[in-house]
Design a protein around this motif. Structure first.
Motif, PDB file in Angstrom:
ATOM      1  N   GLU A  17     -11.039  -1.176   9.801  1.00 36.33           N
ATOM      2  CA  GLU A  17     -11.372   0.182   9.368  1.00 36.33           C
ATOM      3  C   GLU A  17     -10.081   0.855   8.913  1.00 36.33           C
ATOM      4  OE1 GLU A  17     -14.268   2.101   9.504  1.00 36.33           O
ATOM      5  OE2 GLU A  17     -15.486   0.390  10.105  1.00 36.33           O
ATOM      6  N   ILE A  52      -8.031   4.489   7.495  1.00 41.99           N
ATOM      7  CA  ILE A  52      -8.057   5.955   7.555  1.00 41.99           C
ATOM      8  C   ILE A  52      -7.180   6.458   6.418  1.00 41.99           C
ATOM      9  CG2 ILE A  52      -6.162   6.189   9.220  1.00 41.99           C
ATOM     10  CD1 ILE A  52      -8.570   8.384  10.288  1.00 41.99           C
ATOM     11  N   LYS A 104     -11.605   7.982  15.778  1.00 40.58           N
ATOM     12  CA  LYS A 104     -11.976   6.693  15.204  1.00 40.58           C
ATOM     13  C   LYS A 104     -11.436   5.549  16.064  1.00 40.58           C
ATOM     14  CE  LYS A 104     -12.679   5.558  10.718  1.00 40.58           C
ATOM     15  NZ  LYS A 104     -12.394   5.308   9.298  1.00 40.58           N
ATOM     16  N   LEU A 148     -13.770   2.787  17.900  1.00 42.16           N
ATOM     17  CA  LEU A 148     -13.607   1.366  17.589  1.00 42.16           C
ATOM     18  C   LEU A 148     -12.917   0.584  18.703  1.00 42.16           C
ATOM     19  CD1 LEU A 148     -12.405   1.826  13.900  1.00 42.16           C
ATOM     20  CD2 LEU A 148     -14.675   1.050  14.653  1.00 42.16           C
ATOM     21  N   LEU A 155      -4.635   1.897  13.235  1.00 42.49           N
ATOM     22  CA  LEU A 155      -5.463   1.897  12.035  1.00 42.49           C
ATOM     23  C   LEU A 155      -4.565   1.760  10.809  1.00 42.49           C
ATOM     24  CD1 LEU A 155      -7.803   4.940  12.780  1.00 42.49           C
ATOM     25  CD2 LEU A 155      -8.501   2.529  12.700  1.00 42.49           C
TER      26      LEU A 155
END
Length: 139
Positions: free
Chosen positions: A13, A15, A27, A31, A36
């Motif tokens: 993922e 950001i 987030k 997750l 990230l």
């Protein structure tokens, strides 16, 4: 040869640089991850944000995480590893740059994340132990 593709967690993922540190923290919690990859306005990898970045460079400085853009906190330029590189190459890269997580790229696109624990589980204990020591060594 064990490759990064075999060890990575696929489907990282991302950001955006303009998203807030607060949104990044939510987030990460959702997750269950500690970092990230950060995507720039141009869609390219701009850096990596860790939970530690949020704590040390935002919260500990008494800044409001909902007002601080990720782009101010993310460490860059990003250190990456190729999807077809070897596990040994990944450990060397982690040791040289003293990072515990690497975005995995395939043709300049982030396709996953690789953590030191992923690599350590796949290699003989002696090789993994030495590399982990190098990653954690004070410089």
């Amino acid at each position: 040869m064990i490759t990064v593709r075999q060890l990575m967690t696929p489907g990282a993922e991302l950001i955006g640089v303009n998203d807030s540190a607060g949104a990044a923290a939510l987030k990460m919690r959702e997750l269950n991850v500690g970092s990230l990859p950060v995507c720039g306005d141009d869609g390219r990898l701009a850096g990596v944000l860790t939970d530690r970045d949020i704590v040390v460079r935002c919260v500990a400085e008494d800044r409001n995480p909902n007002r601080v853009p990720v782009g101010e906190l993310a460490q860059g330029p990003p250190v990456v590893i190729g999807v077809d590189d070897s596990a040994a190459d990944a450990l060397r890269t982690m040791a040289i740059h003293q990072v515990r997580r690497l975005p995995v790229i395939d043709k300049q696109v982030v396709v996953g994340m690789l953590a030191q624990a992923d690599v350590a589980r796949a290699l003989p204990h002696a090789a993994a132990g030495g590399a982990l020591e190098d990653i954690s060594r004070d410089r």
